[in-house]
Design a protein around this motif. Structure first.
Motif: not given
Length: 285
Positions: A7-17, A64-71, A40-43
């Motif tokens: 899981l940690a690798e999948a998130v680190a490789e695919n999701l960036k700030d 504090g991870c989210v700038e915008k939400m489309i919902f 946990r990875q502080g995105r």
């Protein structure tokens, strides 16, 4: 082709700030484990999207991870408000989240348009709707063939789509059964995808190949996380933990209790905690 990862690798490789990300699942198969790893990875500065955002969005916003939400519709299902979301909107804590609200129909059509590579979704809807007053991304166009007025919204094409499913096979094909929402469309619309599953099997046995919802070439990362949808449910594996949703209303009502709960149950924990929680849920049942 799908890559098997932790899981940690999948998130680190695919999701960036700064990325846009869809955590999809409708009542069922909600990908809590990935959302916790993102925290946990502080995105930061994420644009998150989802039909019916629930407590994982409350947690992402509150941390504090989210700038915008489309919902389309937001709430703690069967309980009430998303209190961290409301605190962000009304008081800017910890950040002031920007919102773009749609109907369910608009979101579903926007994902489908994104999956088809189209710039917008066109459908019947929004006539007389008050959302048009606050959402400038709702437009109306005239059908060139019939003259009918139709609604149009931008397609949804997230950088990353995240879903949970029952099984993946050794090739990385993903099988989902039970209630589904727009998981397939979100993955097909996204640039990258993370799929957590209850288990990885050699093959799907006697299941028709037509039942494979997502073939391996549509998926970026596959991660085995037993219990990864808890407290939502996974058909055939465990039921919905209603007590956890009720507890969340109390936990999230206060900033200090929220922060303490997240520290103890997310920041100090890894994905294995989901399997432990589900075992307790089964024993209690």
């Amino acid at each position: 082709m799908a890559k098997f990862q932790c899981l940690a690798e999948a998130v680190a490789e695919n999701l960036k700030d700064g990325d846009s990300v869809a955590f999809e699942g409708f009542t069922h198969l909600i990908p809590h484990a990935v959302a916790h790893e993102v925290i946990r990875q502080g995105r930061k500065d994420l644009t998150v999207m989802r039909m019916t955002p629930d407590i994982i969005y409350d947690q992402l916003i509150g941390m504090g991870c989210v700038e915008k939400m489309i919902f389309s519709f937001a709430g703690n299902p069967g309980v009430g408000l998303l209190r961290r979301f409301r605190d962000s909107l009304e008081n800017g804590w910890p950040l002031q989240v920007e919102i773009e609200e749609h109907s369910h129909a608009a979101m579903a059509n926007a994902y489908e348009a994104g999956a088809a590579g189209l710039p917008c979704a066109i459908f019947r809807g929004y006539r007389g709707a008050e959302l048009t007053r606050v959402n400038p991304n709702i437009k109306f166009i005239k059908c060139p063939f019939t003259g009918e007025e139709l609604a149009a919204v931008p397609s949804l094409r997230p950088d990353v789509a995240v879903i949970h499913a029952q099984r993946a096979n050794a090739k990385g094909d993903v099988f989902i059964e039970g209630i589904t929402g727009v998981q397939k469309e979100a993955v097909l619309a996204a640039k990258r995808s993370i799929v957590t599953v209850e288990e990885i099997v050699d093959d799907f046995g006697g299941i028709s190949p037509n039942a494979t919802v997502l073939p391996s070439w549509t998926v970026t990362s596959v991660v085995a996380v037993p219990g990864g949808a808890h407290p939502s449910y996974t058909q055939g594996y465990y039921g919905r933990d209603n007590a956890a949703y009720i507890e969340w209303d109390k936990v999230s009502s206060d900033r200090d209790s929220f922060t303490a709960w997240m520290e103890e149950n997310v920041l100090k924990q890894g994905p294995e905690v989901f399997e432990t929680r589900v075992a307790h849920l089964k024993n209690a049942g």
